[in-house]
Write an enzyme that holds these catalytic residues in place. Structure first.
Site, PDB file in Angstrom:
ATOM      1  N   ARG A 128     -29.716   9.849 -40.839  1.00 25.96           N
ATOM      2  CA  ARG A 128     -31.088  10.369 -40.697  1.00 25.96           C
ATOM      3  C   ARG A 128     -31.965   9.305 -40.042  1.00 25.96           C
ATOM      4  O   ARG A 128     -32.769   9.571 -39.164  1.00 25.96           O
ATOM      5  CB  ARG A 128     -31.658  10.716 -42.075  1.00 25.96           C
ATOM      6  CG  ARG A 128     -30.927  11.852 -42.730  1.00 25.96           C
ATOM      7  CD  ARG A 128     -31.503  12.169 -44.111  1.00 25.96           C
ATOM      8  NE  ARG A 128     -30.603  13.085 -44.773  1.00 25.96           N
ATOM      9  CZ  ARG A 128     -29.980  12.857 -45.920  1.00 25.96           C
ATOM     10  NH1 ARG A 128     -30.208  11.745 -46.598  1.00 25.96           N
ATOM     11  NH2 ARG A 128     -29.151  13.736 -46.411  1.00 25.96           N
ATOM     12  N   PHE A 155     -28.262  23.874 -41.193  1.00 30.53           N
ATOM     13  CA  PHE A 155     -27.576  23.518 -42.441  1.00 30.53           C
ATOM     14  C   PHE A 155     -28.404  22.424 -43.127  1.00 30.53           C
ATOM     15  O   PHE A 155     -27.927  21.327 -43.399  1.00 30.53           O
ATOM     16  CB  PHE A 155     -26.152  23.009 -42.190  1.00 30.53           C
ATOM     17  CG  PHE A 155     -25.293  23.914 -41.341  1.00 30.53           C
ATOM     18  CD1 PHE A 155     -24.611  24.976 -41.918  1.00 30.53           C
ATOM     19  CD2 PHE A 155     -25.167  23.701 -39.971  1.00 30.53           C
ATOM     20  CE1 PHE A 155     -23.800  25.811 -41.137  1.00 30.53           C
ATOM     21  CE2 PHE A 155     -24.372  24.523 -39.185  1.00 30.53           C
ATOM     22  CZ  PHE A 155     -23.681  25.578 -39.763  1.00 30.53           C
ATOM     23  N   ASP A 158     -31.136  27.212 -43.633  1.00 33.57           N
ATOM     24  CA  ASP A 158     -30.025  27.119 -44.587  1.00 33.57           C
ATOM     25  C   ASP A 158     -29.789  28.505 -45.167  1.00 33.57           C
ATOM     26  O   ASP A 158     -30.718  29.303 -45.289  1.00 33.57           O
ATOM     27  CB  ASP A 158     -30.317  26.111 -45.703  1.00 33.57           C
ATOM     28  CG  ASP A 158     -29.037  25.652 -46.392  1.00 33.57           C
ATOM     29  OD1 ASP A 158     -28.554  24.541 -46.084  1.00 33.57           O
ATOM     30  OD2 ASP A 158     -28.506  26.402 -47.243  1.00 33.57           O
ATOM     31  N   ASN A 217     -28.131  32.608 -41.705  1.00 38.44           N
ATOM     32  CA  ASN A 217     -26.812  32.110 -41.356  1.00 38.44           C
ATOM     33  C   ASN A 217     -26.922  31.427 -39.991  1.00 38.44           C
ATOM     34  O   ASN A 217     -27.328  32.046 -39.006  1.00 38.44           O
ATOM     35  CB  ASN A 217     -25.842  33.299 -41.292  1.00 38.44           C
ATOM     36  CG  ASN A 217     -24.418  32.848 -41.014  1.00 38.44           C
ATOM     37  OD1 ASN A 217     -24.190  31.846 -40.325  1.00 38.44           O
ATOM     38  ND2 ASN A 217     -23.481  33.586 -41.543  1.00 38.44           N
ATOM     39  N   ASP A 229     -25.314  19.947 -39.336  1.00 43.46           N
ATOM     40  CA  ASP A 229     -24.665  19.242 -40.449  1.00 43.46           C
ATOM     41  C   ASP A 229     -24.013  20.261 -41.377  1.00 43.46           C
ATOM     42  O   ASP A 229     -24.433  20.442 -42.522  1.00 43.46           O
ATOM     43  CB  ASP A 229     -25.714  18.399 -41.201  1.00 43.46           C
ATOM     44  CG  ASP A 229     -25.091  17.570 -42.314  1.00 43.46           C
ATOM     45  OD1 ASP A 229     -23.860  17.373 -42.292  1.00 43.46           O
ATOM     46  OD2 ASP A 229     -25.844  17.125 -43.209  1.00 43.46           O
ATOM     47  N   CYS A 231     -17.980  16.804 -41.947  1.00 45.25           N
ATOM     48  CA  CYS A 231     -17.592  16.055 -43.152  1.00 45.25           C
ATOM     49  C   CYS A 231     -16.204  16.460 -43.624  1.00 45.25           C
ATOM     50  O   CYS A 231     -15.836  16.216 -44.766  1.00 45.25           O
ATOM     51  CB  CYS A 231     -18.634  16.223 -44.252  1.00 45.25           C
ATOM     52  SG  CYS A 231     -18.902  17.928 -44.725  1.00 45.25           S
TER      53      CYS A 231
HETATM   54  N1  SAH Z   1     -28.133  18.350 -43.840  1.00 43.77           N
HETATM   55  C1  SAH Z   1     -28.205  18.382 -45.278  1.00 43.77           C
HETATM   56  C2  SAH Z   1     -26.878  18.619 -45.937  1.00 43.77           C
HETATM   57  C3  SAH Z   1     -26.150  19.857 -45.472  1.00 43.77           C
HETATM   58  S1  SAH Z   1     -24.947  20.435 -46.557  1.00 43.77           S
HETATM   59  C4  SAH Z   1     -28.865  17.115 -45.766  1.00 43.77           C
HETATM   60  O1  SAH Z   1     -29.062  16.187 -44.980  1.00 43.77           O
HETATM   61  O2  SAH Z   1     -29.206  17.046 -46.949  1.00 43.77           O
HETATM   62  C5  SAH Z   1     -24.499  21.955 -45.858  1.00 43.77           C
HETATM   63  C6  SAH Z   1     -25.496  23.076 -46.094  1.00 43.77           C
HETATM   64  O3  SAH Z   1     -25.091  24.180 -45.308  1.00 43.77           O
HETATM   65  C7  SAH Z   1     -25.591  23.608 -47.525  1.00 43.77           C
HETATM   66  O4  SAH Z   1     -26.908  23.470 -47.971  1.00 43.77           O
HETATM   67  C8  SAH Z   1     -25.203  25.100 -47.422  1.00 43.77           C
HETATM   68  O5  SAH Z   1     -26.039  25.928 -48.217  1.00 43.77           O
HETATM   69  C9  SAH Z   1     -25.459  25.381 -45.967  1.00 43.77           C
HETATM   70  N2  SAH Z   1     -24.650  26.440 -45.343  1.00 43.77           N
HETATM   71  C10 SAH Z   1     -23.338  26.711 -45.482  1.00 43.77           C
HETATM   72  N3  SAH Z   1     -22.965  27.693 -44.634  1.00 43.77           N
HETATM   73  C11 SAH Z   1     -24.067  28.048 -43.933  1.00 43.77           C
HETATM   74  C12 SAH Z   1     -24.317  28.985 -42.891  1.00 43.77           C
HETATM   75  N4  SAH Z   1     -23.337  29.743 -42.375  1.00 43.77           N
HETATM   76  N5  SAH Z   1     -25.569  29.075 -42.401  1.00 43.77           N
HETATM   77  C13 SAH Z   1     -26.559  28.318 -42.891  1.00 43.77           C
HETATM   78  N6  SAH Z   1     -26.382  27.390 -43.874  1.00 43.77           N
HETATM   79  C14 SAH Z   1     -25.147  27.260 -44.383  1.00 43.77           C
END
Ligand code: SAH
Length: 386
Positions: free
Chosen positions: A205, A220, A241, A268, A289, A329
């Site tokens: 970040r 995400f 998200d 999504n 992410d 990840c």
């Molecule tokens: N970038 C964040 C961590 C991301 S973790 C940070 O820095 O804190 C991954 C996230 O993706 C989760 O919160 C999960 O709810 C979301 N997620 C999973 N599949 C998804 C999708 N198809 N569309 C949107 N969000 C999604």
């Protein structure tokens, strides 16, 4: 001491530095679930000591090598070392990982610090049995206000361990406010993903903040890790998200941090990127992410297709001179595979991009050389050239 005899191949693996021995390489067991065992080679030589599990595909997780066997002082010394290393980093945050399992030579143990609370995970039978003494040591070494066991990950089931969340010491408030650089996050340690926050992205970040500008799209976004940090320099900021809970927290965190212009929505990302592309939208900074798409080897091809799809669309949405911060990840998708996928996405989207930085998980989540499983987070910062 309980003993486990391993095959010649098992001995070779241990000598090669890997801390895990698989079931196929275990020849004879005289031990009970969760014991610390002496590991013996096929020619009756002692090759170290390990945590033993009678249920897992990984029955042995090495603690020591050679003639020296684990004793009562070993866990204390390793905890002290792990804590001292984090102190030496002088991180600009009060939430970070104190113990990162194998990389701290404390296999399957996770300890995260959130202000004056600690969250622990014991993810194998052997380390789980040591939890009371680990808790006592953490109290002695760090005097936390509370210690929470977030022992709800699914991997515990593979070890025949129950999934529980319980307070082991002191008190754990329903929400804890922690600071990471200039940003404060309100965290639910009991119910949040992982142990509450994605601590492993802290330095990414920070790195992304060196480039972020203009219009931001954080995909995400969970509770807003990237969006909140980058919104300070991006006059327009959107966060997406799929979890309603996460979106509610981004909104609360945005208010708390004086970046109320962050517009968070529940959607999504796959659909959203397609929609934004159809609408002809453009962004100067995009963050991808996603959760781990490749949970195992069999799912690698599908995972790569998923990564390619979102990266290709993000590249198309990027304005010339814009930055794409793109992460994976999944440790099953290694850095070379990730880079190949980005190459294909760049070719297929007709978007020339340069790699400005290749990054990994933060320094409080170290990688143990020779153990690819500990290098799981890739983060590339790309720039669209024109
Ligand atoms: N970038 C964040 C961590 C991301 S973790 C940070 O820095 O804190 C991954 C996230 O993706 C989760 O919160 C999960 O709810 C979301 N997620 C999973 N599949 C998804 C999708 N198809 N569309 C949107 N969000 C999604």
């Amino acid at each position: 001491m309980a003993t486990v005899v391993v095959s010649a191949r098992g001995e070779q693996r241990i000598r090669g530095g890997h801390p895990w021995i698989y079931r196929a390489d275990v020849v004879d067991v005289d031990a009970r679930a969760g014991d610390i065992v002496q590991v013996i080679g096929p020619r009756q030589r002692t090759i170290g000591s390990a945590l033993f599990s009678d249920r897992s595909q990984i029955p042995l997780r090495m603690l020591t090598r050679g003639e020296t066997l684990a004793d009562a002082s070993l866990i204390r010394t390793r905890l002290e070392n792990a804590i001292r290393f984090r102190e030496s980093l002088a991180l600009d945050a009060n939430a970070y990982r104190l113990v990162h399992g194998e990389a701290d030579l404390l296999p399957s143990l996770v300890v995260d610090r959130y202000g004056d609370c600690l969250v622990v995970q014991t993810l194998s039978q052997g380390i789980d049995r040591l939890l009371p003494s680990i808790t006592a040591l953490l109290v002695e070494l760090l005097a936390p206000a509370g210690i929470l066991a977030r022992n709800d990950p699914k991997v515990r089931a593979l070890e025949g361990l129950e999934q529980t969340v319980e307070v082991l010491h002191g008190t754990i408030p329903d929400s804890v406010v922690v600071r990471e650089g200039p940003i404060e996050y309100d965290v639910d340690l009991r119910r949040g993903q992982k142990t509450g926050l994605f601590l492993d992205q802290r330095e990414n970040r920070e790195a992304a903040a060196r480039y972020a500008h203009g219009r931001l799209l954080d995909c995400f976004s969970y509770t807003g890790g990237f969006a909140l940090r980058l919104a300070r320099q991006c006059p327009e900021a959107e966060a997406i998200d799929i979890s309603a809970d996460a979106v509610a927290r981004i909104r609360a965190n945005a208010e708390r941090n004086g970046v109320p212009h962050v517009e968070a929505r529940e959607a999504n990302v796959f659909d959203e990127l397609r929609r934004l592309e159809r609408a002809g939208d453009r962004y100067d900074t995009i963050v991808l992410d996603p959760p781990a798409f490749a949970k195992n080897k069999a799912s690698i091809p599908n995972a790569l297709a998923g990564y390619k799809e979102i990266n290709l669309r993000a590249m198309r949405l990027l304005a010339p001179g814009g930055y794409l911060v793109t992460c994976s990840c999944s440790y099953n998708v290694n850095e070379a595979m990730f880079e190949d996928m980005l190459h294909e996405a760049s070719v297929d989207s007709h978007t020339p991009v340069t790699i400005v930085e290749k990054r990994m998980q933060g320094r409080d989540h170290p990688v143990l050389v020779g153990v690819p499983e500990t290098y799981y987070l890739k983060c590339f910062i790309l720039r669209r050239v024109e």
